[in-house]
Design a protein around this motif. Structure first.
Motif, PDB file in Angstrom:
ATOM      1  N   SER A   1     -10.387  -5.355   5.766  1.00  0.00           N
ATOM      2  CA  SER A   1      -9.462  -6.221   5.045  1.00  0.00           C
ATOM      3  C   SER A   1      -8.056  -5.639   5.158  1.00  0.00           C
ATOM      4  O   SER A   1      -7.865  -4.504   5.583  1.00  0.00           O
ATOM      5  N   THR A   2      -7.079  -6.421   4.799  1.00  0.00           N
ATOM      6  CA  THR A   2      -5.689  -5.989   4.913  1.00  0.00           C
ATOM      7  C   THR A   2      -5.430  -4.750   4.068  1.00  0.00           C
ATOM      8  O   THR A   2      -4.781  -3.802   4.516  1.00  0.00           O
ATOM      9  N   ASP A   3      -5.961  -4.715   2.861  1.00  0.00           N
ATOM     10  CA  ASP A   3      -5.745  -3.567   1.981  1.00  0.00           C
ATOM     11  C   ASP A   3      -6.423  -2.326   2.529  1.00  0.00           C
ATOM     12  O   ASP A   3      -5.865  -1.230   2.475  1.00  0.00           O
ATOM     13  N   THR A   4      -7.627  -2.480   3.067  1.00  0.00           N
ATOM     14  CA  THR A   4      -8.359  -1.335   3.606  1.00  0.00           C
ATOM     15  C   THR A   4      -7.661  -0.805   4.849  1.00  0.00           C
ATOM     16  O   THR A   4      -7.537   0.407   5.034  1.00  0.00           O
TER      17      THR A   4
ATOM     18  N   ALA B   1      -4.529   1.006   3.798  1.00  0.00           N
ATOM     19  CA  ALA B   1      -4.851   2.307   3.200  1.00  0.00           C
ATOM     20  C   ALA B   1      -5.245   3.314   4.274  1.00  0.00           C
ATOM     21  O   ALA B   1      -4.855   4.482   4.221  1.00  0.00           O
TER      22      ALA B   1
END
Length: 63
Positions: free
Chosen positions: A6-9, A12
Motif C-alpha cells: 500500500s502507499t503508506d507501507t 514507510a
C-alpha cells in the motif's frame, strides 16, 4: 506473483531505507563574494611590453 504494498507501507519502507531528504541550500549560501586582490609585480599587465609576446605567422614568414 509479486506482493503489492500500500502507499503508506511503501512510503514507510522508503523512509526506513533512505531517511529524509537533506535541507535545502539557500541561494545566498551557494556563492561567496570576496574582494579581488590588486595584481602587481611580475604578473601585472604591461601594455607597452605586450608587443614582445605578439606572434603573427605573416611576420614570421617575412610577408
Amino acid at each position: 506473483m509479486g506482493k503489492e504494498l500500500s502507499t503508506d507501507t511503501a512510503a514507510a519502507a522508503r523512509h526506513a531505507r533512505f531517511g529524509k531528504l537533506p535541507e535545502r541550500t539557500r541561494f545566498e549560501d551557494m556563492a561567496e563574494e570576496a574582494e579581488a586582490a590588486p595584481r602587481g609585480g611580475a604578473n601585472a599587465y604591461n601594455p607597452e611590453g605586450s608587443w614582445k609576446y605578439y606572434s603573427c605567422l605573416a611576420l614570421d614568414l617575412g610577408l
